[in-house]
Design an enzyme around this catalytic site. Structure first.
Site, mmCIF file in Angstrom:
data_model
loop_
_atom_site.group_PDB
_atom_site.id
_atom_site.type_symbol
_atom_site.label_atom_id
_atom_site.label_comp_id
_atom_site.label_asym_id
_atom_site.label_seq_id
_atom_site.Cartn_x
_atom_site.Cartn_y
_atom_site.Cartn_z
ATOM 1 N N GLN A 175 0.827 -1.199 0.000
ATOM 2 C CA GLN A 175 0.000 0.000 0.000
ATOM 3 C C GLN A 175 0.865 1.255 0.000
ATOM 4 O O GLN A 175 1.928 1.307 0.620
ATOM 5 C CB GLN A 175 -0.931 0.002 1.213
ATOM 6 C CG GLN A 175 -2.101 0.945 1.078
ATOM 7 C CD GLN A 175 -3.240 0.579 2.015
ATOM 8 O OE1 GLN A 175 -3.343 -0.563 2.465
ATOM 9 N NE2 GLN A 175 -4.095 1.529 2.318
ATOM 10 N N SER A 227 3.607 -6.612 2.625
ATOM 11 C CA SER A 227 2.275 -6.496 3.213
ATOM 12 C C SER A 227 1.232 -7.052 2.244
ATOM 13 O O SER A 227 1.255 -8.245 1.933
ATOM 14 C CB SER A 227 2.000 -5.040 3.604
ATOM 15 O OG SER A 227 0.836 -4.950 4.397
ATOM 16 N N LEU A 228 0.310 -6.218 1.727
ATOM 17 C CA LEU A 228 -0.691 -6.756 0.797
ATOM 18 C C LEU A 228 -0.025 -7.390 -0.423
ATOM 19 O O LEU A 228 -0.619 -8.273 -1.077
ATOM 20 C CB LEU A 228 -1.670 -5.664 0.355
ATOM 21 C CG LEU A 228 -1.249 -4.710 -0.774
ATOM 22 C CD1 LEU A 228 -1.615 -5.267 -2.148
ATOM 23 C CD2 LEU A 228 -1.857 -3.348 -0.584
ATOM 24 N N ARG A 237 -9.893 -7.521 3.572
ATOM 25 C CA ARG A 237 -8.760 -7.141 4.423
ATOM 26 C C ARG A 237 -8.723 -5.630 4.615
ATOM 27 O O ARG A 237 -8.531 -5.137 5.731
ATOM 28 C CB ARG A 237 -7.460 -7.644 3.790
ATOM 29 C CG ARG A 237 -6.179 -7.405 4.589
ATOM 30 C CD ARG A 237 -5.014 -8.023 3.817
ATOM 31 N NE ARG A 237 -3.735 -7.927 4.507
ATOM 32 C CZ ARG A 237 -2.864 -6.925 4.347
ATOM 33 N NH1 ARG A 237 -3.148 -5.921 3.540
ATOM 34 N NH2 ARG A 237 -1.711 -6.932 4.998
ATOM 35 N N HIS A 261 -0.485 -3.362 11.021
ATOM 36 C CA HIS A 261 0.590 -4.248 11.491
ATOM 37 C C HIS A 261 0.974 -3.995 12.949
ATOM 38 O O HIS A 261 2.149 -3.870 13.286
ATOM 39 C CB HIS A 261 1.814 -4.141 10.582
ATOM 40 C CG HIS A 261 1.540 -4.583 9.175
ATOM 41 N ND1 HIS A 261 1.262 -5.890 8.840
ATOM 42 C CD2 HIS A 261 1.458 -3.882 8.018
ATOM 43 C CE1 HIS A 261 1.035 -5.973 7.544
ATOM 44 N NE2 HIS A 261 1.140 -4.784 7.020
ATOM 45 N N GLN A 298 0.121 -11.971 9.747
ATOM 46 C CA GLN A 298 0.662 -10.783 9.083
ATOM 47 C C GLN A 298 -0.130 -9.517 9.410
ATOM 48 O O GLN A 298 0.408 -8.412 9.441
ATOM 49 C CB GLN A 298 0.665 -11.024 7.565
ATOM 50 C CG GLN A 298 1.418 -9.990 6.742
ATOM 51 C CD GLN A 298 0.662 -9.642 5.473
ATOM 52 O OE1 GLN A 298 -0.433 -9.117 5.525
ATOM 53 N NE2 GLN A 298 1.272 -9.951 4.344
#
Length: 311
Positions: free
Chosen positions: A9, A94-95, A119, A203, A252
């Site tokens: 992101q 991440s994503l 998500r 996170h 995660q």
């Protein structure tokens, strides 16, 4: 050895993928499939904006994935190359881990889009707006950042969220605690502390409601063994077992993105070439972690053609 890597992101921008869609029916088909899976014209938001709509977490996450997968599919189908033949590992930030798993066919495209939409919504809803914050500490290392967070927490949540390498660590948690950490970091010699324009504290432990939502969704989703091992954010190690992949994706949501360690581990495993799909964000990070690495960012049709010719 070569790794294909996928951005996270913040790499979204209005107009993303537009040139590729105009040049390739394969890219257009990817965007259409994502639109259908989500029941919205995400591709229109990607092409035309407004930027505020694209930046919404629930839109940015599937959009970044769709753009990266479109680039990969054009490379594979028009360039006549197969990921499994040209890469040894995949990884994402991440994503981007979902994009990597989609590229390696652990998830199909529609499933990936729906998981990322959920998500994004779940992460946004986990913490009321204004309660959380994230900040980038520049000119520090992970151990110092963790110590600063521990001192700043004072009963609230303040954690190291992204270990990006090159002296950059992103912290996340309650807004007051993050601000205390920023003040402490300056007092402890950290070069800069910058509050990030994000909508939620990703996170960190505050994301537990989102982790619970993803555990439910991933438990119902079809996950296949990926064609290639995927370096997981929370372990900085390759994973290939579907049940393990589910578990690591749940972890995660609240866990640290161990990008520095992931790149270092890939380098130690013999990966000297890194190809980033859809953006030019991870490449500079890789160079800071592994200065001798060869890094290529593939965004446009010209980039795809050049990469196809070189592989």
């Amino acid at each position: 050895m070569r790794a294909f890597i996928f951005p996270g992101q913040g790499s979204q921008a209005v107009g993303m993928g537009t040139e590729l869609v105009q040049a390739s029916a394969i890219a257009r088909a990817v965007f259409e499939e994502v639109d259908e899976a989500l029941g919205q014209h995400l591709s229109r938001i990607m092409a035309e904006g407004p930027a505020d709509d694209l930046t919404l977490t629930e839109n940015a996450q599937p959009a970044i994935m769709a753009n990266a997968i479109a680039v990969l599919r054009v490379l594979e189908q028009e360039g006549g190359l197969k990921l499994v033949d040209k890469a040894d590992f995949v990884a994402g930030h991440s994503l981007g881990e979902y994009s990597a798993l989609c590229g390696a066919q652990a998830f199909d495209l529609a499933t990936t889009a729906r998981l990322l939409k959920l998500r994004g919504r779940a992460m946004q809803a986990a913490v009321p707006v204004g309660l959380g914050a994230m900040a980038a500490l520049l000119g520090t290392d992970f151990d110092q950042a963790k110590a600063i967070c521990a001192e700043a927490a004072q009963g609230e949540v303040c954690e190291a969220a992204n270990d990006n390498g090159g002296g950059q660590v992103v912290i996340s948690g309650h807004k007051d605690a993050v601000e205390r950490a920023m003040a402490l970091s300056k007092a402890q010699g950290v070069k800069r502390a910058v509050l990030l324009p994000v909508s939620a504290p990703f996170h960190c432990a505050l994301m537990q409601p989102a982790a619970d939502a993803m555990a439910d969704a991933l438990g119902k989703a079809t996950v296949r063994s990926p064609l290639l091992p995927v370096y997981a954010n929370v372990t900085a190690a390759p994973a290939a077992d579907p049940d393990t992949i589910r578990e690591l994706l749940v972890r995660q949501v609240t866990g640290t993105v161990r990008w520095r360690e992931s790149v270092a581990a890939m380098w130690a495993a013999g990966v000297t070439e890194y190809v980033e799909f859809g953006a030019k964000v991870l490449g500079p990070m890789v160079k800071r972690i592994a200065p001798d690495a060869t890094v290529t960012s593939v965004i446009s049709m010209a980039d795809i053609e050049a990469l196809a010719a070189s592989l």
